[in-house]
Design a protein around this motif. Structure first.
Motif, PDB file in Angstrom:
ATOM      1  N   GLU A 132     -23.199 -17.832 -41.392  1.00 14.69           N
ATOM      2  CA  GLU A 132     -22.739 -16.928 -40.333  1.00 14.69           C
ATOM      3  C   GLU A 132     -21.279 -17.227 -40.055  1.00 14.69           C
ATOM      4  OE1 GLU A 132     -25.099 -17.224 -36.788  1.00 14.69           O
ATOM      5  OE2 GLU A 132     -26.915 -17.521 -37.969  1.00 14.69           O
ATOM      6  N   TRP A 184     -18.382 -16.853 -37.181  1.00 16.67           N
ATOM      7  CA  TRP A 184     -18.158 -16.640 -35.757  1.00 16.67           C
ATOM      8  C   TRP A 184     -16.681 -16.618 -35.503  1.00 16.67           C
ATOM      9  CZ3 TRP A 184     -21.952 -16.033 -32.038  1.00 16.67           C
ATOM     10  CH2 TRP A 184     -23.266 -16.187 -32.507  1.00 16.67           C
ATOM     11  N   ASN A 198     -21.996 -11.268 -35.816  1.00 19.76           N
ATOM     12  CA  ASN A 198     -22.672 -12.438 -36.371  1.00 19.76           C
ATOM     13  C   ASN A 198     -22.928 -12.089 -37.832  1.00 19.76           C
ATOM     14  OD1 ASN A 198     -24.693 -14.109 -37.252  1.00 19.76           O
ATOM     15  ND2 ASN A 198     -26.147 -13.557 -35.637  1.00 19.76           N
ATOM     16  N   THR A 214     -23.817 -12.403 -41.444  1.00 18.90           N
ATOM     17  CA  THR A 214     -24.642 -13.259 -42.288  1.00 18.90           C
ATOM     18  C   THR A 214     -24.239 -13.077 -43.744  1.00 18.90           C
ATOM     19  OG1 THR A 214     -26.293 -11.559 -42.191  1.00 18.90           O
ATOM     20  CG2 THR A 214     -26.605 -13.438 -40.739  1.00 18.90           C
TER      21      THR A 214
HETATM   22  C1  LIG Z   1     -27.244 -13.839 -36.086  1.00 10.13           C
HETATM   23  O1  LIG Z   1     -27.866 -12.710 -36.683  1.00 10.13           O
HETATM   24  C2  LIG Z   1     -29.143 -12.989 -37.209  1.00 10.13           C
HETATM   25  C3  LIG Z   1     -29.650 -11.743 -37.889  1.00 10.13           C
HETATM   26  O2  LIG Z   1     -28.875 -10.677 -37.603  1.00 10.13           O
HETATM   27  C4  LIG Z   1     -30.046 -13.428 -36.064  1.00 10.13           C
HETATM   28  O3  LIG Z   1     -31.300 -13.735 -36.563  1.00 10.13           O
HETATM   29  C5  LIG Z   1     -29.446 -14.654 -35.399  1.00 10.13           C
HETATM   30  O4  LIG Z   1     -30.221 -15.016 -34.291  1.00 10.13           O
HETATM   31  C6  LIG Z   1     -28.071 -14.348 -34.940  1.00 10.13           C
HETATM   32  N1  LIG Z   1     -27.502 -15.559 -34.395  1.00 10.13           N
HETATM   33  C7  LIG Z   1     -27.028 -15.626 -33.168  1.00 10.13           C
HETATM   34  C8  LIG Z   1     -26.496 -16.955 -32.743  1.00 10.13           C
HETATM   35  O5  LIG Z   1     -27.000 -14.645 -32.440  1.00 10.13           O
END
Ligand SMILES: *[C@@H]1O[C@H](CO)[C@@H](O)[C@H](O)[C@H]1NC(C)=O
Ligand SMILES: *[C@@H]1O[C@H](CO)[C@@H](O)[C@H](O)[C@H]1NC(C)=O
Ligand SMILES: *[C@@H]1O[C@H](CO)[C@@H](O)[C@H](O)[C@H]1NC(C)=O
Ligand SMILES: *[C@@H]1O[C@H](CO)[C@@H](O)[C@H](O)[C@H]1NC(C)=O
Ligand SMILES: *[C@@H]1O[C@H](CO)[C@@H](O)[C@H](O)[C@H]1NC(C)=O
Ligand SMILES: *[C@@H]1O[C@H](CO)[C@@H](O)[C@H](O)[C@H]1NC(C)=O
Ligand SMILES: *[C@@H]1O[C@H](CO)[C@@H](O)[C@H](O)[C@H]1NC(C)=O
Ligand SMILES: *[C@@H]1O[C@H](CO)[C@@H](O)[C@H](O)[C@H]1NC(C)=O
Ligand SMILES: *[C@@H]1O[C@H](CO)[C@@H](O)[C@H](O)[C@H]1NC(C)=O
Ligand SMILES: *[C@@H]1O[C@H](CO)[C@@H](O)[C@H](O)[C@H]1NC(C)=O
Ligand SMILES: *[C@@H]1O[C@H](CO)[C@@H](O)[C@H](O)[C@H]1NC(C)=O
Ligand SMILES: *[C@@H]1O[C@H](CO)[C@@H](O)[C@H](O)[C@H]1NC(C)=O
Length: 537
Positions: A164, A166, A179, A181
């Motif tokens: 990810e 950020w 976010n 991925t």
């Molecule tokens: C980032 O995105 C993924 C899938 O989109 C999700 O599962 C995950 O919780 C997200 N992480 C945060 C820290 O929001």
């Protein structure tokens, strides 16, 4: 004894093959995740309390005996050990340890417990690659505003981790943006609000282990327009403050002021402000400022400022009627740094700076100052006024003579006389043209001379104008050459000029003393201005 032990093995193997399948199908096996190079403990079922004889096997794919709670059996490897007389402890896990294990317990019958061991590796280190423009001395990356920037993040994790990205902007501590991925992405047009910390976060879905790399990225932009050079008089001193302005860039540029020509360094700074002593200044002196910016033009951008002493312009004479208002205007040009403009009175010595009050109104608009005197009074206000412009390289003054007059309306009388005079001349010239067209050029030049005489005449009395009229009548009869040779008339005209010149110089006493100043080399311009001065009469 050894024989019976060996005899046991084949049976176990047979049993394993027959018994493992249903548990596996039922999903009863436990799944344990160990980390590469770490330790892991596989429990033999979910049972607490005293245990029977426990033996651990590895299904690889044939069952291999690893160790047993029967102390007479030696563990297959020293990495294996029993914990609490039942659990299998494996040290320094390797990728090869991943697989399915079975625990057999003989205690009031025989029980089988399958365990699936998975070995996760990483993420231990993450490699972040940002296609930045450059790296600062402290290792921070920077990019040019508007450029395209590629980001990538790689890690050695096994199985591949979730990556990810950020972003945290300088202004807000809250996370911002998506976010992502994905391991790679590109920002097409970098802008100032994309400056901040970029975090690549890799998470192993198996072990939950996370690793992140925070990279600070600065977005630099050169100033959009060329630098501007300014010279100002330093507050409370006669030094000159040189200011170089080159705004709009990030980070702040550096400035170098040099003397021009020669290039002697005046100063280097990030402010672009330098002080120069009066002793190092003269009219026409030039200074150059070179601004350099980390992402600006390689050779820098520059501007030049030239120090100039003030030049002044003002009407030399003004007239005011008693009780009326009069406004002087004083225009300064070229002064750099800009001049301070003062109005002074020269009736008494030493000179007195005029302070604005109910009678004196002073306004300044840029480098032009006006002084308005209200309610003119002959004995208070008539005389010299001085406009003074001063900057660190020089002072210039211009004198303005104010004459205050009684508001006698002789303007209309004069106007009528002038009209009559001109009418007469036109008639005369008409007659001349009619009677001798050949001599018309002479007549024309006569007219011109006549006009000049007339204007001068307006200064003084009506008698003289009558004289002139008589002259004109004479001229009618005489040839022009004759007139030129007429000395008294010429003298008379000069007489006017001299008297007026005395007026310009403004020394009333000298005027009273007669024409002492005839030889005074007061400049011609002022005598010319006499005509203007007397016009409003
Ligand atoms: C980032 O995105 C993924 C899938 O989109 C999700 O599962 C995950 O919780 C997200 N992480 C945060 C820290 O929001
Ligand atoms: C332990 O192992 C030895 C040798 O294989 C065997 O003789 C002995 O019976 C075993 N003990 C038990 C309790 O199974
Ligand atoms: C693994 O176990 C051994 C012995 O019990 C211990 O010395 C070592 O520190 C452990 N390693 C880790 C990574 O826990
Ligand atoms: C072990 O058994 C107890 C009760 O028998 C149960 O509550 C617990 O969830 C079990 N643990 C596992 C890992 O199956
Ligand atoms: C071993 O026994 C102790 C005490 O009964 C317990 O706290 C511990 O969790 C056990 N270890 C394992 C690996 O089961
Ligand atoms: C362990 O058993 C599961 C089925 O229970 C199977 O999917 C997996 O591939 C096996 N692991 C190895 C390393 O053979
Ligand atoms: C063994 O099993 C029998 C019957 O199933 C039971 O009565 C006995 O208590 C068990 N012994 C132990 C030690 O669990
Ligand atoms: C980073 O990426 C650029 C191209 O995107 C590549 O040329 C460069 O070698 C990479 N650097 C590292 C350290 O991977
Ligand atoms: C590196 O230097 C820049 C510019 O001076 C500064 O903005 C940045 O915070 C510094 N970074 C670190 C990690 O010190
Ligand atoms: C970015 O990280 C550096 C150090 O890693 C920290 O000093 C700075 O404050 C961070 N900036 C933001 C906007 O969080
Ligand atoms: C002179 O100026 C004052 C103030 O501006 C004005 O009130 C007054 O009427 C003016 N006088 C004349 C004669 O213009
Ligand atoms: C002030 O007046 C005197 C004569 O009264 C003259 O010599 C002098 O030049 C004048 N000064 C200025 C600044 O006009």
């Amino acid at each position: 004894m050894a024989a019976s032990g060996e005899a046991l093995e084949p049976r176990v193997l047979l049993c394993l093959g027959a018994l493992l399948a249903p548990w596996v199908a039922a999903g009863l096996e436990a799944v344990i995740v160990g980390e590469l190079h770490g330790n892991v403990t596989l429990r033999c079922g979910n049972i607490s309390g005293p245990r029977g004889l426990v033996t651990w096997y590895r299904n690889d794919p044939e069952p291999i005996l690893l160790l047993s709670s029967n102390a007479s059996l030696v563990p297959a490897e020293p990495r294996f050990s029993l914990v609490n007389a039942s659990a299998l402890h494996i040290e320094v896990l390797s990728q090869q340890d991943e697989g399915n294990y079975t625990c057999r317990e003989i205690r009031n019958g025989t029980q089988w417990f399958p365990v699936w061991l998975q070995v996760a590796s990483g993420p231990d280190h993450i490699e972040v690659n940002i296609s930045a423009t450059g790296t600062l001395a402290n290792g921070t990356l920077y990019v040019v505003k508007g450029s395209q920037v590629d980001f990538s993040c790689r890690s050695n994790a096994q199985p591949p981790p979730v990556v990810e990205w950020w972003f945290q902007a300088h202004s807000s501590p809250e996370s911002f943006g998506s976010n992502l991925t994905v391991t790679c992405f590109t920002l097409l047009l970098m802008s100032q609000n994309l400056q901040g910390n970029y975090t690549c976060l890799a998470t192993s879905m198996l072990s939950g282990r996370q690793r992140k790399v925070i990279t600070e990225l600065l977005v630099y932009s050169p100033p959009p327009s060329p630098p501007q050079c300014l010279a100002e008089t330093a507050l409370g001193s006669s030094a000159v403050q040189l200011t170089c302005r080159w705004d709009g860039g990030y980070p702040d540029p550096n400035f170098l002021w040099t003397e021009e020509p020669g290039g002697a360094i005046v100063g280097k700074s990030t402010l672009g402000v330098e002080m120069v002593n009066q002793s190092q200044l003269w009219d026409g002196k030039k200074f150059r400022c070179v601004g350099s910016h980390i992402v600006g033009p390689e050779s820098g951008a520059s501007c030049v400022v030239q120090i100039r002493m003030p030049s002044l312009f003002s009407d030399p004479m003004k007239t005011c009627f008693v009780g009326g208002n009069v406004t002087f205007t004083c225009q300064v040009s070229e002064a750099n740094p800009p001049a301070t403009i003062q109005w002074l009175r020269n009736l008494t010595q030493p000179e007195v700076v005029i302070q604005p009050d109910s009678r004196y109104l002073i306004t300044q608009d840029g480098q032009s100052s006006t002084l308005t005197i209200r309610n003119c009074s002959q004995h208070l206000d008539e005389g010299y006024y001085v406009c003074r412009a001063e900057n660190p390289v020089g002072t210039r003054e211009v004198d303005i003579w104010l004459s205050v007059k009684e508001p006698v309306n002789i303007g209309s009388i004069v106007g009528i006389i002038v009209s009559l005079l001109l009418l007469g001349l036109f008639i005369i010239s008409g007659l001349l043209l009619y009677y001798s067209p050949v001599s018309c050029w002479k007549v024309r030049s006569t007219f011109r001379r006549q006009d000049m005489g007339d204007v001068m005449v307006l200064v003084d009395s009506e008698e003289e104008k009558e004289d002139e009229q008589e002259d004109a009548t004479e001229e009618e009869a005489e040839e022009e050459e004759t007139q030129r040779e007429e000395p008294p008339k010429e003298m008379k005209k000069h007489g006017h000029i001299h008297r007026v010149t005395a007026l310009v110089n403004g020394n009333l006493e000298q005027m009273g003393n007669g024409l002492q100043d005839l030889q005074d080399d007061s400049n011609e311009q002022q005598s010319d201005n006499v005509q203007e001065e007397d016009r409003p009469v």
